[in-house]
Design an enzyme around this catalytic site. Structure first.
Site, PDB file in Angstrom:
ATOM      1  N   GLY A  16       0.809  -1.181  -0.054  1.00  0.00           N
ATOM      2  CA  GLY A  16      -0.068  -0.014  -0.098  1.00  0.00           C
ATOM      3  C   GLY A  16       0.819   1.198   0.010  1.00  0.00           C
ATOM      4  N   GLY A  17       1.979   1.159  -0.515  1.00  0.00           N
ATOM      5  CA  GLY A  17       3.078   2.288  -0.564  1.00  0.00           C
ATOM      6  C   GLY A  17       2.871   3.513  -1.571  1.00  0.00           C
ATOM      7  N   PHE A  95     -13.939   1.485   6.121  1.00  0.00           N
ATOM      8  CA  PHE A  95     -15.039   2.467   5.976  1.00  0.00           C
ATOM      9  C   PHE A  95     -16.077   2.423   6.962  1.00  0.00           C
ATOM     10  N   SER A 103     -22.771  -6.485   5.496  1.00  0.00           N
ATOM     11  CA  SER A 103     -22.675  -7.856   4.620  1.00  0.00           C
ATOM     12  C   SER A 103     -21.764  -8.592   5.043  1.00  0.00           C
ATOM     13  N   TYR A 156      -6.983   1.454  18.166  1.00  0.00           N
ATOM     14  CA  TYR A 156      -8.305   0.707  18.601  1.00  0.00           C
ATOM     15  C   TYR A 156      -8.106  -0.839  18.771  1.00  0.00           C
ATOM     16  N   PRO A 197      -0.999   4.309  14.513  1.00  0.00           N
ATOM     17  CA  PRO A 197      -1.154   5.759  14.369  1.00  0.00           C
ATOM     18  C   PRO A 197      -2.613   6.220  14.984  1.00  0.00           C
ATOM     19  N   GLY A 198      -2.520   7.459  15.614  1.00  0.00           N
ATOM     20  CA  GLY A 198      -3.854   8.241  15.567  1.00  0.00           C
ATOM     21  C   GLY A 198      -4.367   8.713  14.538  1.00  0.00           C
ATOM     22  N   PRO A 199      -5.074   9.639  14.690  1.00  0.00           N
ATOM     23  CA  PRO A 199      -5.581  10.494  12.926  1.00  0.00           C
ATOM     24  C   PRO A 199      -4.328  11.167  12.195  1.00  0.00           C
TER      25      PRO A 199
HETATM   26  C1  HXC Z   1     -20.783  -0.871   4.139  1.00  0.00           C
HETATM   27  C2  HXC Z   1     -19.531  -1.362   2.218  1.00  0.00           C
HETATM   28  C3  HXC Z   1     -18.781   0.028   2.235  1.00  0.00           C
HETATM   29  C4  HXC Z   1     -19.630   0.974   3.246  1.00  0.00           C
HETATM   30  C5  HXC Z   1     -17.990  -1.364   0.599  1.00  0.00           C
HETATM   31  N1  HXC Z   1     -18.783  -2.179   1.296  1.00  0.00           N
HETATM   32  N2  HXC Z   1     -17.779  -0.258   1.171  1.00  0.00           N
HETATM   33  N3  HXC Z   1     -20.482  -1.550   3.164  1.00  0.00           N
HETATM   34  N4  HXC Z   1     -20.238   0.569   3.940  1.00  0.00           N
HETATM   35  N5  HXC Z   1     -18.854   2.220   3.148  1.00  0.00           N
HETATM   36  C6  HXC Z   1     -19.350  -3.635   0.989  1.00  0.00           C
HETATM   37  C7  HXC Z   1     -19.774  -3.547  -0.308  1.00  0.00           C
HETATM   38  O1  HXC Z   1     -21.111  -3.283  -0.659  1.00  0.00           O
HETATM   39  C8  HXC Z   1     -19.271  -5.118  -0.685  1.00  0.00           C
HETATM   40  O2  HXC Z   1     -20.006  -6.003  -0.051  1.00  0.00           O
HETATM   41  C9  HXC Z   1     -18.183  -5.268   0.215  1.00  0.00           C
HETATM   42  O3  HXC Z   1     -18.179  -4.349   0.775  1.00  0.00           O
HETATM   43  C10 HXC Z   1     -16.952  -5.287  -0.774  1.00  0.00           C
HETATM   44  O4  HXC Z   1     -16.932  -4.090  -1.684  1.00  0.00           O
HETATM   45  P1  HXC Z   1     -15.983  -3.588  -2.917  1.00  0.00           P
HETATM   46  O5  HXC Z   1     -16.271  -2.295  -3.044  1.00  0.00           O
HETATM   47  O6  HXC Z   1     -16.526  -4.782  -3.856  1.00  0.00           O
HETATM   48  O7  HXC Z   1     -14.545  -4.043  -2.403  1.00  0.00           O
HETATM   49  P2  HXC Z   1     -12.944  -3.723  -2.764  1.00  0.00           P
HETATM   50  O8  HXC Z   1     -13.193  -3.117  -4.218  1.00  0.00           O
HETATM   51  O9  HXC Z   1     -12.414  -4.695  -2.498  1.00  0.00           O
HETATM   52  O10 HXC Z   1     -12.625  -2.625  -1.776  1.00  0.00           O
HETATM   53  C11 HXC Z   1     -12.310  -2.706  -0.496  1.00  0.00           C
HETATM   54  C12 HXC Z   1     -12.896  -1.559   0.478  1.00  0.00           C
HETATM   55  C13 HXC Z   1     -12.550  -0.028   0.012  1.00  0.00           C
HETATM   56  C14 HXC Z   1     -12.265  -1.700   1.927  1.00  0.00           C
HETATM   57  C15 HXC Z   1     -14.331  -1.802   0.755  1.00  0.00           C
HETATM   58  O11 HXC Z   1     -13.026   0.704   0.886  1.00  0.00           O
HETATM   59  C16 HXC Z   1     -10.804  -0.215  -0.506  1.00  0.00           C
HETATM   60  O12 HXC Z   1     -10.519  -0.471  -1.282  1.00  0.00           O
HETATM   61  N6  HXC Z   1     -10.166   0.492   0.577  1.00  0.00           N
HETATM   62  C17 HXC Z   1      -8.553   0.502   0.362  1.00  0.00           C
HETATM   63  C18 HXC Z   1      -8.119   2.127   0.747  1.00  0.00           C
HETATM   64  C19 HXC Z   1      -8.545   2.490   2.374  1.00  0.00           C
HETATM   65  O13 HXC Z   1      -9.760   1.879   2.866  1.00  0.00           O
HETATM   66  N7  HXC Z   1      -7.876   3.237   3.119  1.00  0.00           N
HETATM   67  C20 HXC Z   1      -8.172   3.665   4.374  1.00  0.00           C
HETATM   68  C21 HXC Z   1      -7.376   3.292   5.462  1.00  0.00           C
HETATM   69  S1  HXC Z   1      -7.578   4.138   6.754  1.00  0.00           S
HETATM   70  P3  HXC Z   1     -21.187  -6.642  -0.808  1.00  0.00           P
HETATM   71  O14 HXC Z   1     -22.149  -7.530   0.352  1.00  0.00           O
HETATM   72  O15 HXC Z   1     -22.403  -5.666  -1.296  1.00  0.00           O
HETATM   73  O16 HXC Z   1     -20.920  -7.371  -1.997  1.00  0.00           O
HETATM   74  C22 HXC Z   1      -7.421   3.321   8.041  1.00  0.00           C
HETATM   75  C23 HXC Z   1      -7.581   4.152   9.488  1.00  0.00           C
HETATM   76  C24 HXC Z   1      -8.072   3.646  10.629  1.00  0.00           C
HETATM   77  O17 HXC Z   1      -7.587   2.058   8.266  1.00  0.00           O
HETATM   78  C25 HXC Z   1      -8.082   4.905  11.887  1.00  0.00           C
HETATM   79  C26 HXC Z   1      -8.348   6.158  11.514  1.00  0.00           C
HETATM   80  C27 HXC Z   1      -8.281   6.925  12.537  1.00  0.00           C
HETATM   81  P1  NAP Z   2      -4.547   4.963   2.158  1.00  0.00           P
HETATM   82  O1  NAP Z   2      -3.768   6.065   1.505  1.00  0.00           O
HETATM   83  O2  NAP Z   2      -5.734   4.420   1.619  1.00  0.00           O
HETATM   84  O3  NAP Z   2      -3.414   3.739   2.133  1.00  0.00           O
HETATM   85  C1  NAP Z   2      -3.982   2.224   1.886  1.00  0.00           C
HETATM   86  C2  NAP Z   2      -2.997   1.684   0.794  1.00  0.00           C
HETATM   87  O4  NAP Z   2      -3.459   0.345   0.520  1.00  0.00           O
HETATM   88  C3  NAP Z   2      -3.665   2.326  -0.671  1.00  0.00           C
HETATM   89  O5  NAP Z   2      -2.470   2.605  -1.263  1.00  0.00           O
HETATM   90  C4  NAP Z   2      -4.231   1.220  -1.407  1.00  0.00           C
HETATM   91  O6  NAP Z   2      -3.863   1.287  -2.797  1.00  0.00           O
HETATM   92  C5  NAP Z   2      -3.509  -0.060  -0.547  1.00  0.00           C
HETATM   93  N1  NAP Z   2      -4.360  -1.130  -0.517  1.00  0.00           N
HETATM   94  C6  NAP Z   2      -5.523  -1.320  -0.464  1.00  0.00           C
HETATM   95  N2  NAP Z   2      -6.033  -2.712  -0.607  1.00  0.00           N
HETATM   96  C7  NAP Z   2      -4.997  -3.263  -0.857  1.00  0.00           C
HETATM   97  C8  NAP Z   2      -4.852  -4.622  -1.481  1.00  0.00           C
HETATM   98  N3  NAP Z   2      -5.925  -5.431  -1.480  1.00  0.00           N
HETATM   99  N4  NAP Z   2      -3.649  -5.063  -1.824  1.00  0.00           N
HETATM  100  C9  NAP Z   2      -2.520  -4.101  -2.087  1.00  0.00           C
HETATM  101  N5  NAP Z   2      -2.673  -2.989  -1.626  1.00  0.00           N
HETATM  102  C10 NAP Z   2      -3.857  -2.419  -1.061  1.00  0.00           C
HETATM  103  O7  NAP Z   2      -4.575   5.187   3.788  1.00  0.00           O
HETATM  104  P2  NAP Z   2      -3.630   5.637   4.853  1.00  0.00           P
HETATM  105  O8  NAP Z   2      -4.203   6.694   5.682  1.00  0.00           O
HETATM  106  O9  NAP Z   2      -2.365   5.995   4.171  1.00  0.00           O
HETATM  107  O10 NAP Z   2      -3.400   4.332   5.746  1.00  0.00           O
HETATM  108  C11 NAP Z   2      -2.062   3.543   5.559  1.00  0.00           C
HETATM  109  C12 NAP Z   2      -2.074   2.463   6.843  1.00  0.00           C
HETATM  110  O11 NAP Z   2      -2.285   3.410   8.055  1.00  0.00           O
HETATM  111  C13 NAP Z   2      -3.044   1.603   6.748  1.00  0.00           C
HETATM  112  O12 NAP Z   2      -2.713   0.232   7.348  1.00  0.00           O
HETATM  113  C14 NAP Z   2      -4.138   2.271   7.882  1.00  0.00           C
HETATM  114  O13 NAP Z   2      -5.268   1.311   8.531  1.00  0.00           O
HETATM  115  C15 NAP Z   2      -3.200   2.852   8.917  1.00  0.00           C
HETATM  116  N6  NAP Z   2      -3.760   4.001   9.861  1.00  0.00           N
HETATM  117  C16 NAP Z   2      -4.245   4.996   9.211  1.00  0.00           C
HETATM  118  C17 NAP Z   2      -4.654   6.199  10.057  1.00  0.00           C
HETATM  119  C18 NAP Z   2      -4.929   7.404   9.363  1.00  0.00           C
HETATM  120  O14 NAP Z   2      -5.493   8.353  10.258  1.00  0.00           O
HETATM  121  N7  NAP Z   2      -4.711   7.771   8.231  1.00  0.00           N
HETATM  122  C19 NAP Z   2      -4.856   5.776  11.320  1.00  0.00           C
HETATM  123  C20 NAP Z   2      -4.693   4.685  11.745  1.00  0.00           C
HETATM  124  C21 NAP Z   2      -4.087   3.530  11.053  1.00  0.00           C
HETATM  125  P3  NAP Z   2      -4.877   0.573  -3.770  1.00  0.00           P
HETATM  126  O15 NAP Z   2      -6.184   1.080  -3.434  1.00  0.00           O
HETATM  127  O16 NAP Z   2      -4.339   1.098  -4.959  1.00  0.00           O
HETATM  128  O17 NAP Z   2      -4.666  -0.816  -3.594  1.00  0.00           O
END
Ligand code: HXC
Ligand code: NAP
Length: 293
Positions: A16-17, A95, A103, A156, A197-199
């Site tokens: 995820g770099g 999310f 689901s 968390y 990490p926090g936010p």
């Molecule tokens: C409810 C949801 C949803 C949402 C997706 N789904 N988004 N359900 N609310 N907002 C459901 C879909 O309906 C589907 O279920 C299933 O999840 C898979 O969805 P897809 O879109 O097909 O999945 P995919 O393309 O694989 O994407 C994965 C993802 C997406 C996790 C849903 O958000 C993603 O690609 N995220 C990568 C980057 C990311 O999230 N970065 C943030 C990290 S921050 P059904 O049943 O309909 O098939 C982090 C910080 C934590 O972790 C702490 C912060 C302080």
């Molecule tokens: P981000 O930019 O969305 O980083 C997530 C990365 O993971 C994206 O580059 C994404 O790229 C990649 N990724 C997602 N699904 C993947 C898969 N199936 N295979 C390979 N790569 C995948 O968010 P971020 O805030 O920098 O988060 C980085 C890390 O910090 C995560 O572990 C997150 O949980 C953690 N974190 C973040 C926060 C915050 O406040 N930002 C707080 C606590 C923890 P693609 O979608 O292109 O694959």
């Protein structure tokens, strides 16, 4: 604090770099002399990121949920570098959702990226390092061939959190993996640590976890240091953990959150409710009423 060659000789894969915190870590590792590779699912993003990181940095399009794709990525990097001795499990999905609306596929999509993806990469990384050490002729040589894993979790992992159930469950699993392997793989000179990490306002996190600016503002008031984290601050911590300066840190989980995790303390909320002079005035008035002159 860091020398230019702090990470010289390190060959590090950051999952995820291509964006956010992963990209910040990749840039910092590269600046400190490491060979760096990033992976993710979106080629255009990875291409742009390697251009930002610098010449010679590598990318590989890989969904960490797919164990065969992860094996192919490690084959490619081993071919390029000879060996890989650093891994940051940073790829994640998350999310906001009410848990009763999730689901099975929604739950699985996050757990598969965060927990299983971390296992797939960690397993490839460990197997290869351990196998290569089998060919070392001395214990000293085996130790110098050791490796380093940093897992990005959340604050968390211990408390759980409402509205991010799949992430909370998956990150708790990653922390358990960190602690388990820190003991099991010490024998092979592999250090395994975590960062919580926090936010940090990355586009990936904010677009999924911050519904609107008023919530963003309210959230900030709950952070003792009164601000969000900066990506470079987390990258510095990761670089330290990757470096020989952290050689005795094993199985640690280092929190970087401006103090947010501690806000559960019952009376901490005063710092959010009113400015310091008002707090003192209120406490003074209470004291006077209890102890009239
Ligand atoms: C409810 C949801 C949803 C949402 C997706 N789904 N988004 N359900 N609310 N907002 C459901 C879909 O309906 C589907 O279920 C299933 O999840 C898979 O969805 P897809 O879109 O097909 O999945 P995919 O393309 O694989 O994407 C994965 C993802 C997406 C996790 C849903 O958000 C993603 O690609 N995220 C990568 C980057 C990311 O999230 N970065 C943030 C990290 S921050 P059904 O049943 O309909 O098939 C982090 C910080 C934590 O972790 C702490 C912060 C302080
Ligand atoms: P981000 O930019 O969305 O980083 C997530 C990365 O993971 C994206 O580059 C994404 O790229 C990649 N990724 C997602 N699904 C993947 C898969 N199936 N295979 C390979 N790569 C995948 O968010 P971020 O805030 O920098 O988060 C980085 C890390 O910090 C995560 O572990 C997150 O949980 C953690 N974190 C973040 C926060 C915050 O406040 N930002 C707080 C606590 C923890 P693609 O979608 O292109 O694959």
């Amino acid at each position: 604090m860091f020398e230019k060659d702090t990470l010289l000789g390190k060959h590090i894969l950051i999952t995820g770099g291509g964006s956010g915190l992963g990209l910040a870590m990749a840039q910092q590792f590269y600046t400190l002399g490491a060979k760096v590779a990033i992976c993710g699912r979106t080629e255009a993003k990875l291409q742009a990121a390697t251009a930002q990181i610098g010449e010679g940095s590598l990318y590989y399009v890989c969904d960490v949920r797919d164990p065969a794709a992860v094996t192919a990525m490690f084959d490619y990097l081993t071919e390029q570098w000879g060996h890989i001795n650093g891994l940051v499990n940073n790829a994640a999905g998350n999310f906001l959702a009410a848990s009763e609306d999730l689901s099975a596929n929604a739950f699985a999509s996050v757990v598969d990226i965060v927990l299983k993806g971390t296992f797939h990469c960690t397993s490839e990384f460990g197997k290869r390092l351990i196998q290569s050490q089998g060919t070392a002729s001395t214990a000293q040589e085996a130790t110098t061939q050791g490796g380093n894993i940093v897992n990005i979790v959340t604050t968390y992992t211990e408390t759980g959190s409402a509205f991010v159930l799949p992430s909370a469950c998956a990150k708790a699993g990653v922390l358990a993996m960190t602690n388990s392997l820190a003991v099991e793989w010490s024998t092979y000179g592999i250090r395994v640590n975590a960062i919580a990490p926090g936010p940090f306002p990355t586009e990936g996190a904010w677009s999924r976890l911050m519904p609107d600016p008023s919530i963003e503002e309210a959230y900030k008031r709950g952070i003792p240091l009164g601000r969000y984290g900066q990506n470079e601050e987390l990258a510095n911590l990761a670089a330290f953990l990757m470096s020989p300066m952290a050689a005795y840190i094993q199985g640690g989980c280092i929190t970087i959150d401006g103090g947010e995790r501690l806000m559960a303390g019952q009376f901490n909320r005063f710092v959010q409710w009113m400015p310091r002079p008002m707090i003192k005035q209120a406490f003074g008035a209470m004291k006077s009423s209890r102890n009239p002159a």
